[in-house]
Design a protein around this motif. Sequence first.
Motif, PDB file in Angstrom:
ATOM      1  N   PRO A 128       1.209  -1.557   0.271  1.00  0.00           N
ATOM      2  CA  PRO A 128       0.163  -0.351   0.046  1.00  0.00           C
ATOM      3  C   PRO A 128       0.811   1.431  -0.473  1.00  0.00           C
ATOM      4  O   PRO A 128       2.281   1.680   0.323  1.00  0.00           O
ATOM      5  CB  PRO A 128      -0.572   0.080   1.300  1.00  0.00           C
ATOM      6  CG  PRO A 128      -0.053  -1.308   2.626  1.00  0.00           C
ATOM      7  CD  PRO A 128       0.505  -1.430   0.803  1.00  0.00           C
ATOM      8  N   GLU A 129       0.200   2.125  -1.009  1.00  0.00           N
ATOM      9  CA  GLU A 129       0.731   3.926  -0.791  1.00  0.00           C
ATOM     10  C   GLU A 129       0.580   4.782   0.539  1.00  0.00           C
ATOM     11  O   GLU A 129       0.996   5.351   0.907  1.00  0.00           O
ATOM     12  CB  GLU A 129       0.647   5.080  -1.929  1.00  0.00           C
ATOM     13  CG  GLU A 129       0.784   4.005  -2.618  1.00  0.00           C
ATOM     14  CD  GLU A 129       2.307   3.862  -2.763  1.00  0.00           C
ATOM     15  OE1 GLU A 129       3.356   4.806  -3.006  1.00  0.00           O
ATOM     16  OE2 GLU A 129       2.655   3.193  -4.093  1.00  0.00           O
ATOM     17  N   ASP A 130       0.042   3.930   1.688  1.00  0.00           N
ATOM     18  CA  ASP A 130       0.052   4.558   3.052  1.00  0.00           C
ATOM     19  C   ASP A 130       1.200   4.633   3.756  1.00  0.00           C
ATOM     20  O   ASP A 130       0.426   4.994   5.280  1.00  0.00           O
ATOM     21  CB  ASP A 130      -1.489   3.867   3.708  1.00  0.00           C
ATOM     22  CG  ASP A 130      -1.445   2.879   4.216  1.00  0.00           C
ATOM     23  OD1 ASP A 130      -0.606   2.140   3.812  1.00  0.00           O
ATOM     24  OD2 ASP A 130      -2.791   2.346   4.167  1.00  0.00           O
ATOM     25  N   GLY A 131       2.105   4.191   3.641  1.00  0.00           N
ATOM     26  CA  GLY A 131       3.200   3.820   4.556  1.00  0.00           C
ATOM     27  C   GLY A 131       2.845   2.454   5.816  1.00  0.00           C
ATOM     28  O   GLY A 131       3.295   2.786   6.380  1.00  0.00           O
ATOM     29  N   ALA A 132       2.303   1.961   5.362  1.00  0.00           N
ATOM     30  CA  ALA A 132       1.923   0.631   5.854  1.00  0.00           C
ATOM     31  C   ALA A 132       2.597  -0.612   5.674  1.00  0.00           C
ATOM     32  O   ALA A 132       2.647  -1.713   6.235  1.00  0.00           O
ATOM     33  CB  ALA A 132       0.307  -0.129   6.007  1.00  0.00           C
ATOM     34  N   ALA A 133       2.927  -0.501   4.303  1.00  0.00           N
ATOM     35  CA  ALA A 133       3.969  -1.233   4.170  1.00  0.00           C
ATOM     36  C   ALA A 133       5.190  -2.241   4.471  1.00  0.00           C
ATOM     37  O   ALA A 133       5.432  -1.064   5.355  1.00  0.00           O
ATOM     38  CB  ALA A 133       4.397  -0.969   2.344  1.00  0.00           C
ATOM     39  N   THR A 162       9.997  -7.061  13.677  1.00  0.00           N
ATOM     40  CA  THR A 162       9.161  -8.598  13.612  1.00  0.00           C
ATOM     41  C   THR A 162       9.355  -8.557  12.103  1.00  0.00           C
ATOM     42  O   THR A 162       9.354  -8.090  11.494  1.00  0.00           O
ATOM     43  CB  THR A 162       7.617  -8.626  14.435  1.00  0.00           C
ATOM     44  OG1 THR A 162       7.657  -7.951  15.085  1.00  0.00           O
ATOM     45  CG2 THR A 162       6.728  -9.939  13.851  1.00  0.00           C
ATOM     46  N   THR A 163       9.649 -10.125  12.039  1.00  0.00           N
ATOM     47  CA  THR A 163      10.510 -10.492  10.442  1.00  0.00           C
ATOM     48  C   THR A 163       9.430 -11.216  10.308  1.00  0.00           C
ATOM     49  O   THR A 163       9.345 -12.422  10.211  1.00  0.00           O
ATOM     50  CB  THR A 163      11.905 -10.885  10.468  1.00  0.00           C
ATOM     51  OG1 THR A 163      12.260 -11.510  11.319  1.00  0.00           O
ATOM     52  CG2 THR A 163      12.925  -9.431  10.596  1.00  0.00           C
ATOM     53  N   GLY A 164       9.517 -11.488   8.267  1.00  0.00           N
ATOM     54  CA  GLY A 164       9.337 -12.625   7.367  1.00  0.00           C
ATOM     55  C   GLY A 164      10.614 -13.332   6.710  1.00  0.00           C
ATOM     56  O   GLY A 164      11.526 -12.345   6.430  1.00  0.00           O
ATOM     57  N   LEU A 165      10.114 -14.279   6.750  1.00  0.00           N
ATOM     58  CA  LEU A 165      11.300 -15.175   5.678  1.00  0.00           C
ATOM     59  C   LEU A 165      10.832 -15.477   4.163  1.00  0.00           C
ATOM     60  O   LEU A 165       9.717 -16.376   4.514  1.00  0.00           O
ATOM     61  CB  LEU A 165      11.657 -16.274   6.127  1.00  0.00           C
ATOM     62  CG  LEU A 165      13.074 -16.815   5.429  1.00  0.00           C
ATOM     63  CD1 LEU A 165      14.139 -15.726   4.793  1.00  0.00           C
ATOM     64  CD2 LEU A 165      14.084 -17.322   6.369  1.00  0.00           C
ATOM     65  N   ARG A 200      -0.139  -9.963  10.471  1.00  0.00           N
ATOM     66  CA  ARG A 200       0.415  -9.927  11.214  1.00  0.00           C
ATOM     67  C   ARG A 200       1.265  -9.192  11.382  1.00  0.00           C
ATOM     68  O   ARG A 200       2.412 -10.186  12.878  1.00  0.00           O
ATOM     69  CB  ARG A 200       0.753 -11.150  10.982  1.00  0.00           C
ATOM     70  CG  ARG A 200      -0.239 -12.303  10.601  1.00  0.00           C
ATOM     71  CD  ARG A 200       0.534 -13.823  10.682  1.00  0.00           C
ATOM     72  NE  ARG A 200      -0.982 -14.948   9.985  1.00  0.00           N
ATOM     73  CZ  ARG A 200      -0.347 -16.500   9.508  1.00  0.00           C
ATOM     74  NH1 ARG A 200       0.366 -16.724  10.172  1.00  0.00           N
ATOM     75  NH2 ARG A 200      -1.395 -16.810   9.114  1.00  0.00           N
ATOM     76  N   GLY A 201       1.682  -8.416  11.713  1.00  0.00           N
ATOM     77  CA  GLY A 201       2.846  -7.308  12.447  1.00  0.00           C
ATOM     78  C   GLY A 201       3.652  -7.003  12.183  1.00  0.00           C
ATOM     79  O   GLY A 201       4.575  -6.645  12.799  1.00  0.00           O
TER      80      GLY A 201
END
Length: 546
Positions: A128-133, A162-165, A200-201
Amino acid sequence: MVASAREGSDAQSVRPSHPVPHTVEDVARLTGARLVPVATGRPGSVTGVVLNSREVQPGDLYAALPGARVHGARFASDAAAAGAVAVLTDPDGAAELSRTGVELPVLVSPEPRQWVGSVAAAVYGSQPEDGAAQKLFAVTGTNGKTTTTYFTTSVLRALGHTTGLIGTIEILAGDTPIPSQLTTPEAPHVHSLLALMRERGITATAMEVSSHALEFHRVDGVRYDVAGFTNLTQDHLDLHGSMAEYFEAKAQLFTARRTRRAVVVLSEDDPWGAAMARRARENLGAQNVSTVALRGSDHAGPEADAADWTLSSLTSRGIGTSFVLRHRDGRELRVHTGLPGDFNVANAALAVLMVLDSGVALDALQRALDEHDPLTASVPGRMELVGTRPTSLVDFAHNPDALVRALRSVDPEDGRVIVVFGATGERDTTKRPVMGRVAAEEADVVIVTDDDPHGEDPGPIREQVAAGAREAVAAGARASEVLVIEPRATAIRTAVRMARPEDSVIVAGRGHETVQDVDGVDVPLDDRVELREALAALQTHSEEQK
């Protein structure tokens, strides 16, 4: 590739809960596709995108693409029955749908695959372009992608993210591990994963991006904050044809539509790094590209003089290395990795600089490195230590360059190096004798066995690898023995029985993989398990002899 039933269930479990509905007309405008509507009522909104008819949920756009054997349009009736609201396909697929009479709106494009990522990005709202990315990091190159992504996420966690992979070994969406079937999943899965992670944050995600992913549009519609380049050595020439074409495939990542910034590793034994840096600067602007030269390691070269960052003060620390990253403006970062080998120094340096270039303050990054030692994170199947006396490791090295690097990293002062490896069937055949040659040059005992033969007769594969090793021995290479042993489990047990306590045994080629593909049949086989059991048997035998 036809997905298994398990893949279908996995795909359904990782969708975001709040997609962005799009009308079929919206999708037609987005893709520029010709819309062939149906007379029976207005179609529902598109709330999902799939490439596999078995993954269809109500509201999905089914992308019916040409496959290696069968066109996806053959399965459009199944997709319709499962609740698909429209089909995106090419002219051949549209003709097939016309013959079969599937009652769904059809979007026709000459190149439908190139639009799947864009549609999925819009429907899943993945960026998203709202800064939530979330912050997104991509790593490409022949070797080191997996380790660098693990290092990157470890550094990010040390900084409080908090990370994703998304990678070869596993996909981590929040706390949920999801089996990974490809180095990079297909575009709909990538976008649904990114959207789910944000829900999921997850605040930062690192992703491996292979040349296949770039060629087959699997990361279309994704724009990374920082993309990193490890190296380019011979691999996948069965797909790309030449190193130049392989380079061009990788270079697609370093364009403004795919990344904001880039970090490139330079070394004298890999001219492609300097070429990639030049290409990235042309595409992104010099101010958005950082380079790191491996000065101070065995791979330093003249390009270090022009690099933004260089390595210095390399010091052994256990099996790992401490070093300093020094910028030409005088800034420094003190770094330590607990994994062995110069190549892991390069991977660690790349990960640290990618995080720095994402906007992290240098002093905050240094505190995280000092307080958490994040680059000692273990990576499954990547120089994974299984035992000692003999030192016994499993590594994913499955091409010549990776095999050389792995073998050099375990060379003991007073013992021998024993290597067990093979070559994959139905892949680049030219690297088989080359791998045999480099094994004979870098190891004392070479044991050639089977990797994943796929549908190819494994015997000739073994002999092509062994021929390269024998030719090298005849020319004076290091190896004193070249053995051909199958099955692979027997080869591993043989290596352990041959080893003295001061020797090193490395089982290369399959890493974290747990099944061996033999003529389409998945045979359970985990190098780590086999090596561990062989070491236990050796220990039992030694105790019985006392």
